[in-house]
Scaffold this active site. Structure first.
Site, PDB file in Angstrom:
ATOM      1  CB  SER A 150      35.012  50.933  31.869  1.00  0.00           C
ATOM      2  OG  SER A 150      34.930  51.829  32.955  1.00  0.00           O
ATOM      3  CE1 TYR A 172      36.957  47.005  35.368  1.00  0.00           C
ATOM      4  CE2 TYR A 172      37.363  49.354  35.136  1.00  0.00           C
ATOM      5  CZ  TYR A 172      36.494  48.282  35.126  1.00  0.00           C
ATOM      6  OH  TYR A 172      35.155  48.491  34.860  1.00  0.00           O
TER       7      TYR A 172
HETATM    8  N1  LIG Z   1      29.624  48.604  37.787  1.00  0.00           N
HETATM    9  C1  LIG Z   1      30.325  49.606  37.284  1.00  0.00           C
HETATM   10  O1  LIG Z   1      30.447  50.690  37.893  1.00  0.00           O
HETATM   11  C2  LIG Z   1      30.969  49.464  35.929  1.00  0.00           C
HETATM   12  C3  LIG Z   1      31.429  50.623  35.270  1.00  0.00           C
HETATM   13  C4  LIG Z   1      32.015  50.496  34.027  1.00  0.00           C
HETATM   14  C5  LIG Z   1      32.153  49.245  33.433  1.00  0.00           C
HETATM   15  N2  LIG Z   1      31.699  48.137  34.088  1.00  0.00           N
HETATM   16  C6  LIG Z   1      31.865  46.842  33.421  1.00  0.00           C
HETATM   17  O2  LIG Z   1      30.612  46.205  33.323  1.00  0.00           O
HETATM   18  C7  LIG Z   1      30.811  44.778  33.198  1.00  0.00           C
HETATM   19  C8  LIG Z   1      29.814  44.050  34.095  1.00  0.00           C
HETATM   20  O3  LIG Z   1      30.117  44.313  35.459  1.00  0.00           O
HETATM   21  P1  LIG Z   1      28.974  44.573  36.543  1.00  0.00           P
HETATM   22  O4  LIG Z   1      28.955  46.017  36.805  1.00  0.00           O
HETATM   23  O5  LIG Z   1      27.722  43.903  36.117  1.00  0.00           O
HETATM   24  O6  LIG Z   1      29.637  43.847  37.819  1.00  0.00           O
HETATM   25  P2  LIG Z   1      29.282  42.459  38.531  1.00  0.00           P
HETATM   26  O7  LIG Z   1      30.450  42.156  39.390  1.00  0.00           O
HETATM   27  O8  LIG Z   1      27.944  42.516  39.146  1.00  0.00           O
HETATM   28  O9  LIG Z   1      29.196  41.430  37.314  1.00  0.00           O
HETATM   29  C9  LIG Z   1      30.322  40.860  36.688  1.00  0.00           C
HETATM   30  C10 LIG Z   1      30.007  39.396  36.421  1.00  0.00           C
HETATM   31  O10 LIG Z   1      31.119  38.812  35.724  1.00  0.00           O
HETATM   32  C11 LIG Z   1      31.380  37.541  36.339  1.00  0.00           C
HETATM   33  N3  LIG Z   1      32.785  37.200  36.082  1.00  0.00           N
HETATM   34  C12 LIG Z   1      33.893  37.765  36.629  1.00  0.00           C
HETATM   35  N4  LIG Z   1      34.986  37.161  36.183  1.00  0.00           N
HETATM   36  C13 LIG Z   1      34.590  36.202  35.321  1.00  0.00           C
HETATM   37  C14 LIG Z   1      35.266  35.237  34.529  1.00  0.00           C
HETATM   38  N5  LIG Z   1      36.613  35.115  34.555  1.00  0.00           N
HETATM   39  N6  LIG Z   1      34.534  34.407  33.742  1.00  0.00           N
HETATM   40  C15 LIG Z   1      33.183  34.492  33.742  1.00  0.00           C
HETATM   41  N7  LIG Z   1      32.488  35.364  34.477  1.00  0.00           N
HETATM   42  C16 LIG Z   1      33.180  36.209  35.245  1.00  0.00           C
HETATM   43  C17 LIG Z   1      31.065  37.744  37.805  1.00  0.00           C
HETATM   44  O11 LIG Z   1      30.880  36.537  38.500  1.00  0.00           O
HETATM   45  C18 LIG Z   1      29.820  38.608  37.709  1.00  0.00           C
HETATM   46  O12 LIG Z   1      28.653  37.830  37.633  1.00  0.00           O
HETATM   47  C19 LIG Z   1      32.278  44.541  33.537  1.00  0.00           C
HETATM   48  O13 LIG Z   1      32.999  44.337  32.333  1.00  0.00           O
HETATM   49  C20 LIG Z   1      32.706  45.846  34.180  1.00  0.00           C
HETATM   50  O14 LIG Z   1      34.080  46.113  34.032  1.00  0.00           O
HETATM   51  C21 LIG Z   1      31.120  48.228  35.325  1.00  0.00           C
END
Ligand SMILES: NC(=O)c1ccc[n+]([C@@H]2O[C@H](COP(=O)([O-])OP(=O)(O)OC[C@H]3O[C@@H](n4cnc5c(N)ncnc54)[C@H](O)[C@@H]3O)[C@@H](O)[C@H]2O)c1
Length: 283
Positions: A150, A172
């Site tokens: 991130s 985080y």
């Molecule tokens: N959305 C943002 O703004 C953003 C920004 C930077 C980084 N990220 C990173 O992107 C990645 C994906 O997130 P996203 O944006 O798609 O959010 P999201 O919440 O839509 O997706 C995350 C997914 O991970 C699953 N998950 C959570 N904990 C889990 C576990 N212990 N075991 C298995 N599955 C698990 C959730 O059920 C969900 O389907 C993450 O690592 C997040 O930190 C997101």
């Protein structure tokens, strides 16, 4: 021929958001997909995680591309469960070429117990390591490991646990920061077999991890119950480009490049997909 023809990719957090988008993108380019998702909530994380219906929808969308998928409910904190899923999947798919360690939570909020910190670290750092380490015994030489970091990990110092982000925000940021070093060291360990390890670092991305009340509050701590609209200018101020967030597909395009042989000699690389968020801060 697609850019992923003949390859098999493991994706964590596959039920929705970026994980679902990666699965569809890689499948459209010819990959078969193995995936898992927790499909239940974690109490310190105030917004809901994916459901079994979400997972079924990902399976439907991947199968619609004509590719095969094995996707199950499993927790990234449980390395043994990931190992069992992979052993079973190998009986059908025979090889594994790509790992996308994407699952994550962001349990923001002031006044939370220390378990918000430990949950964030357990999922966002240890869950990534579990996913990669369970996969390594199966990974084909010349394969590709892609870690979802991130911009928060690049920009953050030691996250304060007393601000609006709380202990979960500190966990985080710490996890995402550690993943930078982990990726670099892993890349050197894997280099002798021409296997690669890289990270993608998204800025705000249009998924449920961004669109929830605690996140809106982090961007507008002056309001008691801010809406997405209230938070919009804060979201936009992150990036150099005049946008509040990127789409999951923008991250998937970076993942596709790093997963394909087009990047075969790129390793230990950190690909920001951030519309200038880090450059804006001189990084
Ligand atoms: N959305 C943002 O703004 C953003 C920004 C930077 C980084 N990220 C990173 O992107 C990645 C994906 O997130 P996203 O944006 O798609 O959010 P999201 O919440 O839509 O997706 C995350 C997914 O991970 C699953 N998950 C959570 N904990 C889990 C576990 N212990 N075991 C298995 N599955 C698990 C959730 O059920 C969900 O389907 C993450 O690592 C997040 O930190 C997101």
């Amino acid at each position: 021929m697609g850019r992923m023809t003949g390859k098999v990719a493991l994706i964590s957090g596959i039920a929705r958001g970026q994980g679902r988008s990666h699965a569809i993108t890689l499948a459209e380019q010819g990959a078969d997909i193995i995936g898992f998702d927790i499909c239940e909530d974690i109490p310190t994380n105030d917004y809901p995680l994916a459901t079994l219906d979400d997972l079924r929808e990902t399976i439907r969308l991947v199968e619609k591309t004509g590719r095969r998928i094995i996707a199950e409910k499993a927790d990234a904190r449980d390395r043994a469960a990931i190992g069992i899923l992979l052993t079973d999947a190998m009986a059908r798919f025979e090889h594994l070429d790509v790992v996308v360690a994407n699952a994550g939570i962001c349990p923001l909020g002031a006044g939370k117990p220390v378990s918000a910190f430990t949950d964030a670290v357990d999922v966002d750092l240890l869950g990534v390591i579990n996913t990669v380490h369970a996969a390594l015994p199966h990974l084909t030489p010349g394969g590709s490991v892609i870690i979802t970091g991130s911009v928060a990990g690049i920009l953050s110092g030691n996250g304060p646990s007393h601000g609006p982000q709380g202990p979960g925000g500190a966990g985080y940021s710490l996890s995402k920061r550690f993943l930078i070093d982990y990726t670099n060291t892993l890349a050197l360990q894997l280099a002798p077999t021409k296997t690669r390890a890289n990270a993608v670092h998204p800025t705000n991305c249009d998924t449920p991890l961004l669109h929830n009340a605690p996140m809106y509050h982090t961007f507008r701590p002056d309001l008691e119950a801010p809406t997405a609209e209230d938070a919009l200018s804060g979201f936009q101020s992150m990036q150099a480009m005049p946008i509040p967030w990127v789409d999951p597909g923008d991250i998937s395009n970076a993942v596709l490049f790093l997963a394909s042989d087009e990047s075969r000699y790129i390793t230990g690389h950190h690909l920001t997909v951030d519309a200038g968020a880090t450059t804006k801060r001189g990084l």
